[in-house]
Structure formats: C-alpha cells, structure tokens
Scaffold this motif. Structure first.
Motif, PDB file in Angstrom:
ATOM      1  N   GLU A  56       0.855  -1.179   0.000  1.00  0.00           N
ATOM      2  CA  GLU A  56       0.000   0.000   0.000  1.00  0.00           C
ATOM      3  C   GLU A  56       0.894   1.233   0.000  1.00  0.00           C
ATOM      4  OE1 GLU A  56      -3.061   2.179   3.001  1.00  0.00           O
ATOM      5  OE2 GLU A  56      -3.293   0.008   2.758  1.00  0.00           O
ATOM      6  N   CYS A  83      -5.776  -4.631  -4.198  1.00  0.00           N
ATOM      7  CA  CYS A  83      -6.376  -4.510  -2.873  1.00  0.00           C
ATOM      8  C   CYS A  83      -5.575  -5.369  -1.905  1.00  0.00           C
ATOM      9  CB  CYS A  83      -7.837  -4.953  -2.895  1.00  0.00           C
ATOM     10  SG  CYS A  83      -8.666  -4.756  -1.292  1.00  0.00           S
ATOM     11  N   ASP A  85      -5.553  -6.192   2.373  1.00  0.00           N
ATOM     12  CA  ASP A  85      -6.104  -5.991   3.702  1.00  0.00           C
ATOM     13  C   ASP A  85      -5.353  -6.901   4.655  1.00  0.00           C
ATOM     14  OD1 ASP A  85      -8.132  -4.898   5.544  1.00  0.00           O
ATOM     15  OD2 ASP A  85      -8.770  -6.991   5.680  1.00  0.00           O
ATOM     16  N   SER A 142     -12.690  -6.597  -4.479  1.00  0.00           N
ATOM     17  CA  SER A 142     -12.298  -5.571  -3.514  1.00  0.00           C
ATOM     18  C   SER A 142     -13.224  -5.586  -2.313  1.00  0.00           C
ATOM     19  CB  SER A 142     -12.268  -4.191  -4.154  1.00  0.00           C
ATOM     20  OG  SER A 142     -13.540  -3.885  -4.691  1.00  0.00           O
ATOM     21  N   CYS A 145     -11.975  -8.523  -0.356  1.00  0.00           N
ATOM     22  CA  CYS A 145     -10.635  -8.239   0.160  1.00  0.00           C
ATOM     23  C   CYS A 145     -10.692  -7.654   1.555  1.00  0.00           C
ATOM     24  CB  CYS A 145      -9.915  -7.284  -0.799  1.00  0.00           C
ATOM     25  SG  CYS A 145      -8.231  -6.870  -0.339  1.00  0.00           S
ATOM     26  N   THR A 146     -11.703  -6.869   1.837  1.00  0.00           N
ATOM     27  CA  THR A 146     -11.779  -6.200   3.132  1.00  0.00           C
ATOM     28  C   THR A 146     -12.812  -6.809   4.071  1.00  0.00           C
ATOM     29  OG1 THR A 146     -13.299  -4.576   2.190  1.00  0.00           O
ATOM     30  CG2 THR A 146     -10.954  -4.003   2.206  1.00  0.00           C
TER      31      THR A 146
END
Length: 159
Positions: A56, A83, A85, A142, A145-146
């Motif tokens: 990131e 992405c 996390d 996405s 992903c979180t």
C-alpha cells in the motif's frame, strides 16, 4: 593533484549524489503495509507454485502482482493486485488476471482474490497457509478483500 585526478573525484561525487537522490525518489511513494511470499502447494497430487507481492502506497493505492503455476491444469497465470487488507498475521489480496497461458485465456480480465496466513518462522511455528486463488464472478473482489470470509486454507510446502 593533477586536473585529471580532481575531475575523477568530482565525477565520482556527482554520480554518488545522483544515485542517492534517485534512490530517495524511487522509494518516496512506498510507505504502507506490504505482503509478499513464494511457495508450493500439492493439490490433487500436483504441485502448484505461487509468488506474490503487494504494497500500500502513501496515497492508499495498492500495487502488486501474483504469478501462479497450476501444473494439473497446465496453466501459468499472472495478475495485478490492487487490494490488500492485513489483519494480524493474515493478508487478503485481490486483483485482476492480466495474462494466462493455457486453455483458459477467457479468464483474462476476471477478478481474483486469495488469503495468506503467516505463522512465523522456525520449527516451533505452525506452517504458513494460503487459499487457492479464487476467480470471483459474482461480487467485486475488492469487497471480499476487506471482509472476513471463511475460506479453506492449504499448508504451504516450502517457501
């Protein structure tokens, strides 16, 4: 000292300063969390190999890539990761297939996601784990992903 020796020192100093400033510029955007790894799995008696990295940036954008070789299906695939996390020792990543060698070229452009678990190093720690790479057709990866999604994890053999 003659002019040739003096110019040589000045030239070396200029190169050194240039390289220092370039290194600072090249790493200036790198700031946030990252995940990377490489390893093998045995699935249905065949070895699968994977390599990935994701980071990131300061602005929140995620950059990275995944390379996967599935010998059972005769596929070598590449994906960009967009992405990341991280939750404790788990990293979930998602992205888009950009290249695939084999019969499944129709998957180029499809979304993928996977999760890895880093259980530390040394003989007293549990084996690191990874999910199979999942091609997502229904929900944007996405979103997955979180989210906390229950998935089957495979033990990584070497890596």
């Amino acid at each position: 000292m003659n002019n040739k020796g003096f110019l040589s020192i000045i030239f070396r100093a200029a190169i050194f300063i240039f390289l220092l400033s370039y290194a600072g510029t090249a790493t200036a955007g790198i700031a946030g969390p990252f995940a990377s790894g490489h390893g093998n799995l045995i699935i249905e008696g065949e070895r699968r190999t994977f390599s990935f990295h994701a980071r990131e940036l300061k602005n929140g954008r995620v950059i990275g890539s995944l390379v996967l070789k599935n010998r059972n299906l005769g596929i070598r695939a590449k994906a960009i990761i967009n992405c990341l996390d991280i939750d404790g020792n788990q990293a979930t990543m998602s992205g888009v297939i950009t290249q695939i060698n084999g019969d499944d070229s129709s998957l180029i452009g499809d979304d993928i996601w996977f999760r890895v678990v880093d259980n530390g190093e040394g003989f007293r720690n549990t084996t690191d784990q990874i999910t199979l790479v999942i091609v997502e057709l229904d929900e944007p990866p996405s979103a997955i992903c979180t989210e906390d999604v229950d998935v089957d994890l495979q033990n990584i053999l070497g890596g």
